[in-house]
Design a protein around this motif. Structure first.
Motif, PDB file in Angstrom:
ATOM      1  N   VAL A  78       0.831  -1.202   0.000  1.00 19.04           N
ATOM      2  CA  VAL A  78       0.000   0.000   0.000  1.00 19.04           C
ATOM      3  C   VAL A  78       0.866   1.253   0.000  1.00 19.04           C
ATOM      4  O   VAL A  78       2.081   1.204   0.253  1.00 19.04           O
ATOM      5  CB  VAL A  78      -0.939   0.042   1.227  1.00 19.04           C
ATOM      6  N   VAL A  79       0.201   2.378  -0.264  1.00 13.99           N
ATOM      7  CA  VAL A  79       0.801   3.701  -0.121  1.00 13.99           C
ATOM      8  C   VAL A  79       0.204   4.336   1.124  1.00 13.99           C
ATOM      9  O   VAL A  79      -1.031   4.421   1.253  1.00 13.99           O
ATOM     10  CB  VAL A  79       0.528   4.574  -1.356  1.00 13.99           C
ATOM     11  N   VAL A  80       1.067   4.758   2.047  1.00 15.73           N
ATOM     12  CA  VAL A  80       0.619   5.371   3.299  1.00 15.73           C
ATOM     13  C   VAL A  80       0.922   6.867   3.234  1.00 15.73           C
ATOM     14  O   VAL A  80       2.088   7.266   3.249  1.00 15.73           O
ATOM     15  CB  VAL A  80       1.326   4.740   4.520  1.00 15.73           C
ATOM     16  N   PRO A  81      -0.091   7.726   3.143  1.00 16.70           N
ATOM     17  CA  PRO A  81       0.154   9.166   3.089  1.00 16.70           C
ATOM     18  C   PRO A  81       0.946   9.659   4.308  1.00 16.70           C
ATOM     19  O   PRO A  81       0.870   9.069   5.402  1.00 16.70           O
ATOM     20  CB  PRO A  81      -1.258   9.762   3.074  1.00 16.70           C
ATOM     21  N   GLN A  82       1.696  10.726   4.123  1.00 12.78           N
ATOM     22  CA  GLN A  82       2.536  11.247   5.200  1.00 12.78           C
ATOM     23  C   GLN A  82       1.726  11.638   6.425  1.00 12.78           C
ATOM     24  O   GLN A  82       2.216  11.577   7.551  1.00 12.78           O
ATOM     25  CB  GLN A  82       3.337  12.449   4.698  1.00 12.78           C
ATOM     26  N   GLU A  83       0.478  12.058   6.228  1.00 13.48           N
ATOM     27  CA  GLU A  83      -0.325  12.494   7.379  1.00 13.48           C
ATOM     28  C   GLU A  83      -0.802  11.335   8.246  1.00 13.48           C
ATOM     29  O   GLU A  83      -1.345  11.551   9.339  1.00 13.48           O
ATOM     30  CB  GLU A  83      -1.526  13.323   6.917  1.00 13.48           C
ATOM     31  N   ILE A  84      -0.628  10.099   7.770  1.00 12.93           N
ATOM     32  CA  ILE A  84      -0.975   8.931   8.572  1.00 12.93           C
ATOM     33  C   ILE A  84       0.287   8.436   9.271  1.00 12.93           C
ATOM     34  O   ILE A  84       1.294   8.156   8.636  1.00 12.93           O
ATOM     35  CB  ILE A  84      -1.578   7.816   7.697  1.00 12.93           C
ATOM     36  N   SER A  85       0.245   8.339  10.575  1.00 12.47           N
ATOM     37  CA  SER A  85       1.430   8.016  11.362  1.00 12.47           C
ATOM     38  C   SER A  85       1.894   6.590  11.117  1.00 12.47           C
ATOM     39  O   SER A  85       1.097   5.638  11.153  1.00 12.47           O
ATOM     40  CB  SER A  85       1.142   8.208  12.852  1.00 12.47           C
ATOM     41  N   CYS A  86       3.191   6.446  10.904  1.00 13.67           N
ATOM     42  CA  CYS A  86       3.762   5.099  10.800  1.00 13.67           C
ATOM     43  C   CYS A  86       3.723   4.377  12.147  1.00 13.67           C
ATOM     44  O   CYS A  86       3.910   3.153  12.198  1.00 13.67           O
ATOM     45  CB  CYS A  86       5.191   5.153  10.255  1.00 13.67           C
ATOM     46  N   ALA A  87       3.469   5.113  13.228  1.00 16.26           N
ATOM     47  CA  ALA A  87       3.383   4.502  14.555  1.00 16.26           C
ATOM     48  C   ALA A  87       2.060   3.774  14.771  1.00 16.26           C
ATOM     49  O   ALA A  87       1.839   3.208  15.841  1.00 16.26           O
ATOM     50  CB  ALA A  87       3.575   5.557  15.634  1.00 16.26           C
ATOM     51  N   LEU A  88       1.190   3.740  13.763  1.00 19.02           N
ATOM     52  CA  LEU A  88      -0.047   2.965  13.853  1.00 19.02           C
ATOM     53  C   LEU A  88       0.189   1.498  13.527  1.00 19.02           C
ATOM     54  O   LEU A  88      -0.746   0.703  13.463  1.00 19.02           O
ATOM     55  CB  LEU A  88      -1.104   3.540  12.908  1.00 19.02           C
ATOM     56  N   GLU A  89       1.422   1.129  13.301  1.00 22.68           N
ATOM     57  CA  GLU A  89       1.765  -0.241  12.936  1.00 22.68           C
ATOM     58  C   GLU A  89       1.538  -1.199  14.095  1.00 22.68           C
ATOM     59  O   GLU A  89       1.687  -0.849  15.258  1.00 22.68           O
ATOM     60  CB  GLU A  89       3.232  -0.312  12.500  1.00 22.68           C
ATOM     61  N   GLY A  90       1.216  -2.458  13.748  1.00 25.16           N
ATOM     62  CA  GLY A  90       1.219  -3.519  14.755  1.00 25.16           C
ATOM     63  C   GLY A  90      -0.049  -4.337  14.781  1.00 25.16           C
ATOM     64  O   GLY A  90      -1.137  -3.843  14.452  1.00 25.16           O
ATOM     65  N   PRO A  91       0.048  -5.604  15.193  1.00 26.14           N
ATOM     66  CA  PRO A  91      -1.111  -6.495  15.226  1.00 26.14           C
ATOM     67  C   PRO A  91      -2.112  -6.154  16.318  1.00 26.14           C
ATOM     68  O   PRO A  91      -3.215  -6.707  16.342  1.00 26.14           O
ATOM     69  CB  PRO A  91      -0.479  -7.873  15.468  1.00 26.14           C
ATOM     70  N   ASP A  92      -1.739  -5.259  17.230  1.00 26.34           N
ATOM     71  CA  ASP A  92      -2.660  -4.830  18.283  1.00 26.34           C
ATOM     72  C   ASP A  92      -3.341  -3.508  17.940  1.00 26.34           C
ATOM     73  O   ASP A  92      -4.016  -2.922  18.787  1.00 26.34           O
ATOM     74  CB  ASP A  92      -1.913  -4.706  19.615  1.00 26.34           C
ATOM     75  N   GLN A  93      -3.172  -3.032  16.706  1.00 28.68           N
ATOM     76  CA  GLN A  93      -3.811  -1.787  16.288  1.00 28.68           C
ATOM     77  C   GLN A  93      -4.600  -2.004  14.992  1.00 28.68           C
ATOM     78  O   GLN A  93      -4.625  -1.168  14.100  1.00 28.68           O
ATOM     79  CB  GLN A  93      -2.767  -0.684  16.078  1.00 28.68           C
ATOM     80  N   GLY A  94      -5.247  -3.150  14.920  1.00 26.84           N
ATOM     81  CA  GLY A  94      -5.981  -3.497  13.714  1.00 26.84           C
ATOM     82  C   GLY A  94      -7.288  -2.739  13.589  1.00 26.84           C
ATOM     83  O   GLY A  94      -7.865  -2.245  14.570  1.00 26.84           O
ATOM     84  N   ARG A  95      -7.747  -2.653  12.359  1.00 28.79           N
ATOM     85  CA  ARG A  95      -9.061  -2.097  12.044  1.00 28.79           C
ATOM     86  C   ARG A  95      -9.512  -2.695  10.716  1.00 28.79           C
ATOM     87  O   ARG A  95      -8.710  -3.311  10.008  1.00 28.79           O
ATOM     88  CB  ARG A  95      -9.029  -0.571  12.000  1.00 28.79           C
ATOM     89  N   ARG A  96     -10.775  -2.515  10.388  1.00 33.63           N
ATOM     90  CA  ARG A  96     -11.257  -3.059   9.118  1.00 33.63           C
ATOM     91  C   ARG A  96     -10.465  -2.480   7.955  1.00 33.63           C
ATOM     92  O   ARG A  96     -10.078  -1.307   7.969  1.00 33.63           O
ATOM     93  CB  ARG A  96     -12.736  -2.738   8.932  1.00 33.63           C
ATOM     94  N   ILE A  97     -10.217  -3.318   6.953  1.00 34.48           N
ATOM     95  CA  ILE A  97      -9.484  -2.825   5.788  1.00 34.48           C
ATOM     96  C   ILE A  97     -10.241  -1.670   5.146  1.00 34.48           C
ATOM     97  O   ILE A  97      -9.630  -0.706   4.658  1.00 34.48           O
ATOM     98  CB  ILE A  97      -9.233  -3.977   4.794  1.00 34.48           C
ATOM     99  N   ALA A  98     -11.569  -1.715   5.173  1.00 35.06           N
ATOM    100  CA  ALA A  98     -12.349  -0.592   4.654  1.00 35.06           C
ATOM    101  C   ALA A  98     -12.043   0.695   5.407  1.00 35.06           C
ATOM    102  O   ALA A  98     -12.037   1.792   4.817  1.00 35.06           O
ATOM    103  CB  ALA A  98     -13.841  -0.912   4.745  1.00 35.06           C
ATOM    104  N   ASP A  99     -11.768   0.610   6.702  1.00 35.38           N
ATOM    105  CA  ASP A  99     -11.455   1.802   7.492  1.00 35.38           C
ATOM    106  C   ASP A  99     -10.069   2.346   7.148  1.00 35.38           C
ATOM    107  O   ASP A  99      -9.874   3.567   7.099  1.00 35.38           O
ATOM    108  CB  ASP A  99     -11.544   1.479   8.983  1.00 35.38           C
ATOM    109  N   TRP A 100      -9.105   1.439   6.911  1.00 34.85           N
ATOM    110  CA  TRP A 100      -7.790   1.904   6.460  1.00 34.85           C
ATOM    111  C   TRP A 100      -7.935   2.642   5.119  1.00 34.85           C
ATOM    112  O   TRP A 100      -7.322   3.688   4.903  1.00 34.85           O
ATOM    113  CB  TRP A 100      -6.830   0.727   6.289  1.00 34.85           C
ATOM    114  N   ALA A 101      -8.740   2.084   4.236  1.00 32.77           N
ATOM    115  CA  ALA A 101      -8.952   2.720   2.936  1.00 32.77           C
ATOM    116  C   ALA A 101      -9.608   4.087   3.096  1.00 32.77           C
ATOM    117  O   ALA A 101      -9.256   5.052   2.395  1.00 32.77           O
ATOM    118  CB  ALA A 101      -9.792   1.817   2.042  1.00 32.77           C
TER     119      ALA A 101
END
Length: 406
Positions: free
Chosen positions: A245-268
């Motif tokens: 994927v492409v992660v825009p700069q305004e989205i924090s890379c610190a959201l990474e990890g298996p304990d910070q999941g959300r629906r793929i539709a929400d990431w989109a």
């Protein structure tokens, strides 16, 4: 001078020989007084025990041993690998892909049966097979009982290897496997799927219908056992492993990890999109996904599914799981390359990363332990610290960051 050197050399050899003899004597005592009673309690016969271990001696050339007079911490430091940039992990992916494609054709009927039975795609099991043993071509040089017993007696993880040598004895006693046919790596992993003995007992299955699970010689048994391992660990039938994927700069890379999941539709909806203008598959949108950035902002980013973490159950490494998923896709779908580049990161060794981790721990961050490895907890802790300092978050260690965190 020459005579003095020869004399000193002779003395040194004598000391080494005496030390080895002492370790051998201690090893024999340990086999008789400790390991044999434990084996007997598990139904192992004296005949099997002697066949498996009677002729073994401690292999002092193995890594991660704690010899008499040494400390465990000094051995861990001695054998600690250097940190490598994530891009280096993928240098040999082409060989796994080409080997997997040729075997996908030859073993098509076997792979179809495995997919139907376990729900794991053929590309994934082929990629693991290629990664673990070069499709059975890799040299597996060691006597498994020599390795396992040496490590149970002398290693930094004695308790773990004690259980593994007992499991190997069960393989010989209850599954009729010739102890001398049990070849392993230096870490005790056996056969083409590189299973530890406890994994063999739990997950090895018969894939060719001959009534036994032969992970040394049978391709069908090897592939079925790999698929069973993943299925038993919770592989979700019908889901992919992940998407670049492409992660825009305004989205924090610190959201990474298996304990910070959300629906793929929400990431989109946040603005994360697949590379190449592709849409996320419709059946994936309601499923949970997780941001995974193995090189922080210095490399490709991914939204991964729970199946990515089933690959990590096979080998606890983000890069291993990514290698397998990526190679599996290329085996099945053609030459798919990462769209984002792996950028160079200024040199830093594992000791430097461990120092950064200790500094972050001192400030209250959970880095997952100061092990010198840049796992997701370390990466996002770096990102959180950078953001709190008003810096652009990269979520990855480098030499300048190490200097700042001293």
């Amino acid at each position: 001078m020459g005579k003095i050197v020869l004399a000193l050399a002779a003395i040194l050899l004598a000391v080494i020989a005496a030390r080895a003899a002492s370790i051998e004597e201690q090893y024999r005592g340990w086999l008789a007084r400790d390991l044999w009673p434990a084996a007997q309690a598990r139904g192992i016969s004296q005949t099997t025990f002697n066949q498996a271990l009677g002729a073994t001696s401690p292999n002092l050339k193995l890594p991660d041993l704690v010899l008499p007079g040494q400390s465990a911490s000094s051995q861990r430091q001695q054998h600690q690998a250097e940190f490598r940039a994530p891009s280096a992990y993928f240098q040999h992916v082409g060989g796994v892909v080409s080997g997997g494609r040729s075997r996908a054709q030859r073993l098509a009927s076997v792979l179809t049966a495995i997919e139907q039975r376990f729900g794991v795609p053929r590309g994934i099991v082929l990629a693991i097979w290629g990664r673990e043993s070069g499709f059975g071509r890799a040299d597996i040089p060691h006597d498994a009982f020599e390795v396992l017993a040496t490590k149970a007696f002398l290693s930094t993880r004695k308790d773990m290897f004690r259980e593994e040598v007992l499991a190997a004895l069960e393989m010989a006693e209850k599954h009729g496997i010739d102890p001398r046919a049990m070849r392993s790596s230096w870490a005790g992993a056996m056969g083409q799927p590189q299973f530890l003995p406890s994994s063999y007992l739990k997950y090895a299955v018969d894939g060719d219908g001959d009534g036994r699970a032969d992970i040394w010689n049978s391709e069908a048994d090897t592939l079925a056992s790999i698929a069973n391992y993943l299925a038993q660990h919770g592989w979700v039938r019908g889901r992919d492993w992940g998407f670049e994927v492409v992660v825009p700069q305004e989205i924090s890379c610190a959201l990474e990890g298996p304990d910070q999941g959300r629906r793929i539709a929400d990431w989109a909806a946040m603005g994360i999109r697949r590379v190449g203008g592709k849409a996320f598959p419709a059946h994936e949108l309601s499923g949970e996904g997780y941001l995974m950035m193995p090189a922080g902002r210095y490399g490709p980013a991914f939204i991964v599914t729970p199946n990515f973490y089933r690959l990590k159950d096979y080998n606890e490494s983000d890069l291993y799981a990514l290698f397998v998923g990526h190679a599996g896709d290329r085996i099945m779908y053609g030459d798919i390359s990462f769209q984002a580049e792996w950028h160079a990161v200024s040199g830093i060794g594992r000791s430097g990363i461990a120092a950064m981790q200790r500094a972050l721990e001192g400030m209250g961050y959970d880095v997952g332990g100061a092990d010198g490895l840049a796992g997701f907890k370390t990466r996002r802790s770096i990102g959180n610290w950078q953001e709190r300092q008003g810096k652009i978050a990269t979520c990855f260690p480098d030499a300048e960051l190490a200097r700042q965190l001293r």
